[in-house]
Design a protein around this motif. Structure first.
Motif, PDB file in Angstrom:
ATOM      1  N   LYS A  55       0.805  -1.194   0.038  1.00  0.00           N
ATOM      2  CA  LYS A  55      -0.043   0.030  -0.022  1.00  0.00           C
ATOM      3  C   LYS A  55       1.008   1.438   0.067  1.00  0.00           C
ATOM      4  O   LYS A  55       1.946   1.205   0.834  1.00  0.00           O
ATOM      5  N   ASN A  56       0.570   2.197  -0.944  1.00  0.00           N
ATOM      6  CA  ASN A  56       1.390   3.574  -1.058  1.00  0.00           C
ATOM      7  C   ASN A  56       0.829   4.509  -0.333  1.00  0.00           C
ATOM      8  O   ASN A  56      -0.555   4.874  -0.475  1.00  0.00           O
ATOM      9  N   TYR A  57       1.437   5.311   0.439  1.00  0.00           N
ATOM     10  CA  TYR A  57       0.991   6.558   0.750  1.00  0.00           C
ATOM     11  C   TYR A  57       1.894   7.682   0.506  1.00  0.00           C
ATOM     12  O   TYR A  57       3.007   7.434   0.509  1.00  0.00           O
ATOM     13  N   LYS A  58       1.444   9.019   0.736  1.00  0.00           N
ATOM     14  CA  LYS A  58       2.312  10.115   0.687  1.00  0.00           C
ATOM     15  C   LYS A  58       2.763  10.330   1.993  1.00  0.00           C
ATOM     16  O   LYS A  58       1.876  10.504   3.090  1.00  0.00           O
ATOM     17  N   LEU A  59       3.962  10.516   2.001  1.00  0.00           N
ATOM     18  CA  LEU A  59       4.638  10.594   3.712  1.00  0.00           C
ATOM     19  C   LEU A  59       4.166  11.738   4.336  1.00  0.00           C
ATOM     20  O   LEU A  59       3.901  11.851   5.497  1.00  0.00           O
ATOM     21  N   LYS A  60       3.785  12.981   3.628  1.00  0.00           N
ATOM     22  CA  LYS A  60       3.579  14.448   4.056  1.00  0.00           C
ATOM     23  C   LYS A  60       2.497  14.264   4.833  1.00  0.00           C
ATOM     24  O   LYS A  60       1.973  14.939   5.837  1.00  0.00           O
ATOM     25  N   ARG A  61       1.275  13.610   3.976  1.00  0.00           N
ATOM     26  CA  ARG A  61      -0.175  13.457   4.579  1.00  0.00           C
ATOM     27  C   ARG A  61      -0.585  12.278   5.508  1.00  0.00           C
ATOM     28  O   ARG A  61      -1.632  12.351   6.161  1.00  0.00           O
ATOM     29  N   VAL A  62       0.588  11.254   5.597  1.00  0.00           N
ATOM     30  CA  VAL A  62      -0.059  10.201   6.165  1.00  0.00           C
ATOM     31  C   VAL A  62      -0.088  10.259   7.683  1.00  0.00           C
ATOM     32  O   VAL A  62       0.996  10.934   8.356  1.00  0.00           O
ATOM     33  N   PHE A  63      -0.923   9.655   8.228  1.00  0.00           N
ATOM     34  CA  PHE A  63      -0.821   9.476   9.869  1.00  0.00           C
ATOM     35  C   PHE A  63      -0.339   8.098  10.221  1.00  0.00           C
ATOM     36  O   PHE A  63      -0.631   7.144   9.484  1.00  0.00           O
ATOM     37  N   LEU A  64       0.670   7.972  11.176  1.00  0.00           N
ATOM     38  CA  LEU A  64       1.222   6.762  11.262  1.00  0.00           C
ATOM     39  C   LEU A  64       0.360   5.783  11.956  1.00  0.00           C
ATOM     40  O   LEU A  64       0.308   4.480  11.503  1.00  0.00           O
ATOM     41  N   ARG A  65      -0.617   6.079  12.695  1.00  0.00           N
ATOM     42  CA  ARG A  65      -1.785   5.391  13.341  1.00  0.00           C
ATOM     43  C   ARG A  65      -2.468   4.464  12.141  1.00  0.00           C
ATOM     44  O   ARG A  65      -2.728   3.270  12.001  1.00  0.00           O
ATOM     45  N   GLN A  66      -2.927   5.209  10.916  1.00  0.00           N
ATOM     46  CA  GLN A  66      -3.618   4.565   9.858  1.00  0.00           C
ATOM     47  C   GLN A  66      -2.666   3.625   9.178  1.00  0.00           C
ATOM     48  O   GLN A  66      -3.069   2.634   8.775  1.00  0.00           O
ATOM     49  N   VAL A  67      -1.153   3.809   9.163  1.00  0.00           N
ATOM     50  CA  VAL A  67      -0.355   3.089   8.382  1.00  0.00           C
ATOM     51  C   VAL A  67      -0.142   1.551   9.313  1.00  0.00           C
ATOM     52  O   VAL A  67      -0.303   0.517   8.776  1.00  0.00           O
ATOM     53  N   LEU A  68      -0.210   1.690  10.403  1.00  0.00           N
ATOM     54  CA  LEU A  68       0.181   0.758  11.331  1.00  0.00           C
ATOM     55  C   LEU A  68      -1.213  -0.183  11.516  1.00  0.00           C
ATOM     56  O   LEU A  68      -1.165  -1.383  11.495  1.00  0.00           O
ATOM     57  N   ARG A  69      -2.598   0.390  11.535  1.00  0.00           N
ATOM     58  CA  ARG A  69      -3.715  -0.231  11.397  1.00  0.00           C
ATOM     59  C   ARG A  69      -3.816  -1.163  10.001  1.00  0.00           C
ATOM     60  O   ARG A  69      -4.014  -2.146  10.275  1.00  0.00           O
ATOM     61  N   LYS A  70      -3.141  -0.375   9.177  1.00  0.00           N
ATOM     62  CA  LYS A  70      -3.358  -1.347   7.622  1.00  0.00           C
ATOM     63  C   LYS A  70      -2.266  -2.425   7.761  1.00  0.00           C
ATOM     64  O   LYS A  70      -2.555  -3.662   7.399  1.00  0.00           O
ATOM     65  N   LEU A  71      -1.098  -2.343   8.461  1.00  0.00           N
ATOM     66  CA  LEU A  71      -0.008  -3.258   8.703  1.00  0.00           C
ATOM     67  C   LEU A  71      -0.529  -4.442   9.476  1.00  0.00           C
ATOM     68  O   LEU A  71      -0.215  -5.735   9.314  1.00  0.00           O
ATOM     69  N   ASN A  72      -1.186  -4.132  10.727  1.00  0.00           N
ATOM     70  CA  ASN A  72      -1.467  -5.023  11.769  1.00  0.00           C
ATOM     71  C   ASN A  72      -2.928  -5.695  11.275  1.00  0.00           C
ATOM     72  O   ASN A  72      -3.054  -6.883  12.120  1.00  0.00           O
ATOM     73  N   LYS A  73      -3.805  -5.165  10.840  1.00  0.00           N
ATOM     74  CA  LYS A  73      -5.012  -5.653  10.908  1.00  0.00           C
ATOM     75  C   LYS A  73      -5.702  -5.999   9.374  1.00  0.00           C
ATOM     76  O   LYS A  73      -6.735  -6.200   9.296  1.00  0.00           O
TER      77      LYS A  73
END
Length: 193
Positions: free
Chosen positions: A24-42
């Motif tokens: 999954k790709n995200y723009k670093l500038k706009r992303v929230f870390l919790r959003q990324v971690l939720r995607k990876l963990n769940k």
């Protein structure tokens, strides 16, 4: 390009989007870390790629996403060419620990190896790569930055696991035993070994 591990799954920092399946790709500038971690963990996503146009700012911008914990550790060789390992949280790991106020990262690495294993007479040979991983403590995510050093020692005494840190074993492992241990280790340690 940098890799930050969340368990066994990587977050890659890059100037280009990943075209790999399951990433999954995200723009670093706009992303929230919790959003990324939720995607990876769940979810079944196997990795995340955070993209920013300026390569020089990738790591700096990412490290602002959560509090940082700085640590130092060692890949220690003895006179026989064996490598020093610790066993903590049911995984094989290299000795490392958090920096204390006022000490250099080299001093941290030497102190932590000695405290966690009982090995003395340590000498830094050269710096190794720096690793990054995310962990959760007291309900907050943190980014651990570990500076690694290759070390050497002629120590032949008794090894003492630092039990109050959850370390249950300390062992010198040869190449064959290292391969076996890496089947039960962390992704960033596998990269160092």
């Amino acid at each position: 390009m940098y890799k930050i591990f969340v368990g066994e799954k990587p977050i890659t920092l890059s100037t280009k989007k990943s075209t790999e399946a399951g990433v999954k790709n995200y723009k670093l500038k706009r992303v929230f870390l919790r959003q990324v971690l939720r995607k990876l963990n769940k979810t079944a996503v196997k990795a995340v790629c955070l993209v920013h146009k300026n390569e020089d700012k990738l790591l700096k911008k990412f490290l602002k996403k959560a509090p940082n914990v700085v640590a130092g550790g060692g890949k220690v060789y003895n006179a026989e060419g064996k490598v020093l390992f610790i066993y903590r949280n049911d995984k094989w790991d290299l000795p490392k620990g958090k920096a204390e106020k006022g000490e250099s990262i080299e001093e941290t690495a030497l102190r932590e190896v000695e405290e966690e294993t009982g090995v003395t007479g340590l000498e830094i040979v050269k710096p190794l790569e720096t690793t990054y991983h995310i962990f959760k403590r007291r309900g907050r995510y943190r980014i651990k930055i570990t500076y690694w050093f290759e070390m050497a020692t002629s120590f032949t005494g008794t090894l003492y696991p630092q039990e109050d840190e959850g370390i249950t074993k300390v062992k010198w492992l040869n190449e064959k035993k290292i391969k076996k241990a890496m089947k039960n280790s962390y992704a960033n340690i596998k990269g160092l070994v």
